[in-house]
Design an enzyme around this catalytic site. Sequence first.
Site, PDB file in Angstrom:
ATOM      1  N   LYS A  71       0.812  -1.224   0.000  1.00  0.00           N
ATOM      2  CA  LYS A  71       0.000   0.000   0.000  1.00  0.00           C
ATOM      3  C   LYS A  71       0.846   1.276   0.000  1.00  0.00           C
ATOM      4  O   LYS A  71       0.408   2.307  -0.480  1.00  0.00           O
ATOM      5  CB  LYS A  71      -0.938   0.019   1.211  1.00  0.00           C
ATOM      6  N   ASN A 155      -0.879   2.903  22.409  1.00  0.00           N
ATOM      7  CA  ASN A 155      -0.095   1.898  21.673  1.00  0.00           C
ATOM      8  C   ASN A 155       1.019   1.346  22.535  1.00  0.00           C
ATOM      9  O   ASN A 155       1.522   2.012  23.435  1.00  0.00           O
ATOM     10  CB  ASN A 155       0.500   2.506  20.398  1.00  0.00           C
ATOM     11  N   GLY A 257     -15.347  -4.975  11.765  1.00  0.00           N
ATOM     12  CA  GLY A 257     -14.838  -4.278  10.578  1.00  0.00           C
ATOM     13  C   GLY A 257     -15.432  -4.738   9.260  1.00  0.00           C
ATOM     14  O   GLY A 257     -14.951  -4.339   8.198  1.00  0.00           O
TER      15      GLY A 257
END
Length: 296
Positions: A71, A155, A257
């Site tokens: 990507k 995170n 999702g």
Amino acid sequence: MAEINGQTAIYGIIGNPIGHTLSPMIHNGISEALKINAVYVPFAVNDDLSCVVNGLYSLGVKGINVTVPYKRGIIDKLCGADSMALKIGAVNTLKLTPDGYYGYNTDILGLDRELEDEGIGLKGRDVIILGAGGAARAAAFLCASKSPASITMINRTPEKAQAIMDDVTAYAQENGIYLPGSAADIITIEEAGRLQGNGYIVFQCTNVGLAPKDNECVIDDMRFYDKVSTGVDLIYRPAKTMFMKHVETAGGAAYNGLKMLIYQAVCAYEIWHDIKVPREVIPKIEKMLNDSLKEG
Ligand code: ATR
């Protein structure tokens, strides 16, 4: 699938590995529902992206989806890309033009459509992004564009969250979006239970809890979930992740999702075919995917 003939337009997805992709099912399902003469196929490609892109262009492949791990690397092989895709630094949809392929990021458009579909508004809300990988980066940009009251990133590796927040803050400043204190709101997983505030909308963007590790969850501290009103897990396999179960146990609403997956495909389909996919097609595609996921 409709009959393939001399006029059939070819679309596809490149990635490596590609064997588990659900995209052909979605795209071919839409073409069949709309009686459009197109076929969508998986291409397991090698790392020579210049060669891959030139080959697809020469063959006149009209649209390509791009998945892991290409990507980011695909961007400099394109004739141009949408400004949001460039900011995010990831392109998942290419459209054939006379000058080459033009890139878009329909992951972010898909997440936007999922939120719209589920009636989840971010304006004025306190938002949390869990994770700091590629998916979290796209979610953070989308959230910033919706004028939330705050964005907090959680995170394991805070430096990665900081790098995303720096870019998101710069993007917000360039676009006149006010993000109060956003750059400072980065915490570790261990600190999540001590978070102040309430009614958070949380995007679960790590890969923890992905099948077959269904019983894992990035945050186990239930004090965290008491502060969550809505949890959106970007994972769709399993259909109900441990994160979603924790959100629901604490009384919040949880979503997986799958709609994001469907809508990123729908957005790509609309870009390629220059049409609006009718709403009534979506439940049919959703059922097809759910049946396929149940079969494993
Ligand atoms: P994607 O492109 O799908 O977002 P990624 O870039 O590999 O995937 O990002 C995975 C995310 O899941 C990261 O935020 C990662 O945390 P680190 O930034 O600390 O690596 C998070 N992640 C993966 N495994 C994890 C684990 N066992 N515990 C906590 N976080 C985890």
